[in-house]
Design a protein around this motif. Structure first.
Motif, PDB file in Angstrom:
ATOM      1  N   GLY A 151      -3.189  28.130  33.735  1.00 44.11           N
ATOM      2  CA  GLY A 151      -2.598  27.590  32.506  1.00 44.11           C
ATOM      3  C   GLY A 151      -1.273  26.906  32.778  1.00 44.11           C
ATOM      4  O   GLY A 151      -1.167  26.099  33.710  1.00 44.11           O
ATOM      5  N   ASP A 152      -0.259  27.252  31.977  1.00 48.55           N
ATOM      6  CA  ASP A 152       1.049  26.606  32.113  1.00 48.55           C
ATOM      7  C   ASP A 152       2.094  27.529  32.726  1.00 48.55           C
ATOM      8  O   ASP A 152       3.294  27.292  32.591  1.00 48.55           O
ATOM      9  N   SER A 153       1.687  28.603  33.403  1.00 50.24           N
ATOM     10  CA  SER A 153       2.664  29.493  34.030  1.00 50.24           C
ATOM     11  C   SER A 153       3.275  28.856  35.266  1.00 50.24           C
ATOM     12  O   SER A 153       4.471  28.959  35.511  1.00 50.24           O
ATOM     13  N   ILE A 154       2.427  28.225  36.060  1.00 55.73           N
ATOM     14  CA  ILE A 154       2.888  27.574  37.293  1.00 55.73           C
ATOM     15  C   ILE A 154       2.114  26.278  37.458  1.00 55.73           C
ATOM     16  O   ILE A 154       0.923  26.206  37.132  1.00 55.73           O
ATOM     17  N   PHE A 155       2.837  25.267  37.955  1.00 52.63           N
ATOM     18  CA  PHE A 155       2.225  23.964  38.219  1.00 52.63           C
ATOM     19  C   PHE A 155       2.422  23.615  39.684  1.00 52.63           C
ATOM     20  O   PHE A 155       3.197  24.272  40.385  1.00 52.63           O
ATOM     21  N   LYS A 156       1.764  22.549  40.125  1.00 54.56           N
ATOM     22  CA  LYS A 156       2.089  22.010  41.441  1.00 54.56           C
ATOM     23  C   LYS A 156       3.539  21.545  41.401  1.00 54.56           C
ATOM     24  O   LYS A 156       3.895  20.660  40.616  1.00 54.56           O
ATOM     25  N   ASN A 157       4.399  22.185  42.199  1.00 54.10           N
ATOM     26  CA  ASN A 157       5.802  21.782  42.358  1.00 54.10           C
ATOM     27  C   ASN A 157       6.676  22.052  41.126  1.00 54.10           C
ATOM     28  O   ASN A 157       7.755  21.482  41.009  1.00 54.10           O
ATOM     29  N   SER A 191      -3.989  24.419  37.320  1.00 54.85           N
ATOM     30  CA  SER A 191      -3.067  24.517  36.184  1.00 54.85           C
ATOM     31  C   SER A 191      -3.521  23.657  35.016  1.00 54.85           C
ATOM     32  O   SER A 191      -4.455  22.856  35.120  1.00 54.85           O
ATOM     33  N   GLY A 192      -2.791  23.823  33.929  1.00 54.83           N
ATOM     34  CA  GLY A 192      -3.112  23.093  32.716  1.00 54.83           C
ATOM     35  C   GLY A 192      -2.745  21.622  32.745  1.00 54.83           C
ATOM     36  O   GLY A 192      -3.264  20.837  31.950  1.00 54.83           O
ATOM     37  N   HIS A 193      -1.851  21.222  33.647  1.00 55.88           N
ATOM     38  CA  HIS A 193      -1.359  19.840  33.538  1.00 55.88           C
ATOM     39  C   HIS A 193      -1.101  19.125  34.866  1.00 55.88           C
ATOM     40  O   HIS A 193      -0.578  18.021  34.845  1.00 55.88           O
ATOM     41  N   THR A 194      -1.392  19.751  36.005  1.00 55.04           N
ATOM     42  CA  THR A 194      -1.140  19.030  37.269  1.00 55.04           C
ATOM     43  C   THR A 194      -2.369  19.097  38.168  1.00 55.04           C
ATOM     44  O   THR A 194      -3.368  19.718  37.831  1.00 55.04           O
ATOM     45  N   GLU A 195      -2.235  18.444  39.323  1.00 53.02           N
ATOM     46  CA  GLU A 195      -3.281  18.548  40.347  1.00 53.02           C
ATOM     47  C   GLU A 195      -3.322  19.978  40.883  1.00 53.02           C
ATOM     48  O   GLU A 195      -2.362  20.723  40.738  1.00 53.02           O
TER      49      GLU A 195
END
Ligand SMILES: [Zn+2]
Length: 212
Positions: A151-157, A191-195
């Motif tokens: 989800g939105d807890s952690i993204f790429k970078n 994740s919810g929003h990145t690669e």
């Protein structure tokens, strides 16, 4: 099989199909928009979706959930703290975007729930509570496939925002470093929003160092 599909409403969010190759049954995670697009993919690929799983109760992860749940007669599942978001358009942030989104038929599940396919009990995801971005955030983990839907807890970078209702940065850092970054290094983080990224790659980020 994992199929990632970015869907766009107010924002663009990654929806994911997690499908058992043997039975072609599976789960749909975070249908954030574009119900018709997602339903068309399900039809074209011949998927049988057994459950809709939400990583947290922000509207950009669940806007298409009710329509797809109704069309397929399948339940929507989220963490038990998700009720605050599902039933409150201010908390799920839809109100701030001029929408008024509520979910009124949800299976609220406790931390640690093992969610298995009816068609194949060996195909499952474990729900782990990781509050911080929201109070109800979870990741869904498969050790067999080395994958976590975060989800939105952690993204790429980067990591999730914490200035929304129920958010808290200290809690997020504890959740991310204590639970997600403790998974095996090769674990793929979706994740919810990145690669995609991996636990090994994200553990090296300087901002996590004080907590690891
Ligand atoms: Zn969110």
């Amino acid at each position: 099989m994992i199929l990632s599909l970015p869907v766009t409403g107010v924002f663009t969010t990654n929806a994911y199909f997690y499908i058992d190759d043997v039975t072609v049954h599976g789960f749909l995670l975070d249908p954030g928009a574009e119900a018709n697009t997602l339903l068309a993919v399900i039809r074209q690929k011949g998927f049988t979706i057994e459950k809709i799983l939400l990583t947290h109760g922000h509207f950009d992860h669940m806007e298409a959930a009710t329509e797809i749940s109704d069309a397929l007669s399948v339940p929507i599942c989220m963490h038990e703290k998700g009720r605050d978001y599902a039933e409150n358009p201010r908390w799920n942030l839809s109100e701030g975007c001029g929408l008024y989104i509520k979910l009124d038929d949800v299976n609220y599940l406790p931390d640690g729930s093992e969610i298995a396919l009816e068609a194949n009990q060996a195909f499952s995801l474990a729900m782990h509570h990781v509050p911080g971005h929201t109070t109800d955030s979870v990741f869904y983990y498969s050790a067999k496939d080395n994958v976590a839907f975060v989800g939105d807890s952690i993204f790429k970078n980067s990591f999730g925002l914490t200035h929304f209702p129920g958010g808290d940065e200290g809690t997020l850092m504890q959740s991310v470093t204590g639970k997600i970054l403790n998974l095996p290094e090769k674990t793929i983080l979706l994740s919810g929003h990145t690669e995609p990224t991996t636990v090994g790659a994200e553990r090296k980020r300087s901002w996590y160092a004080p907590f690891l």
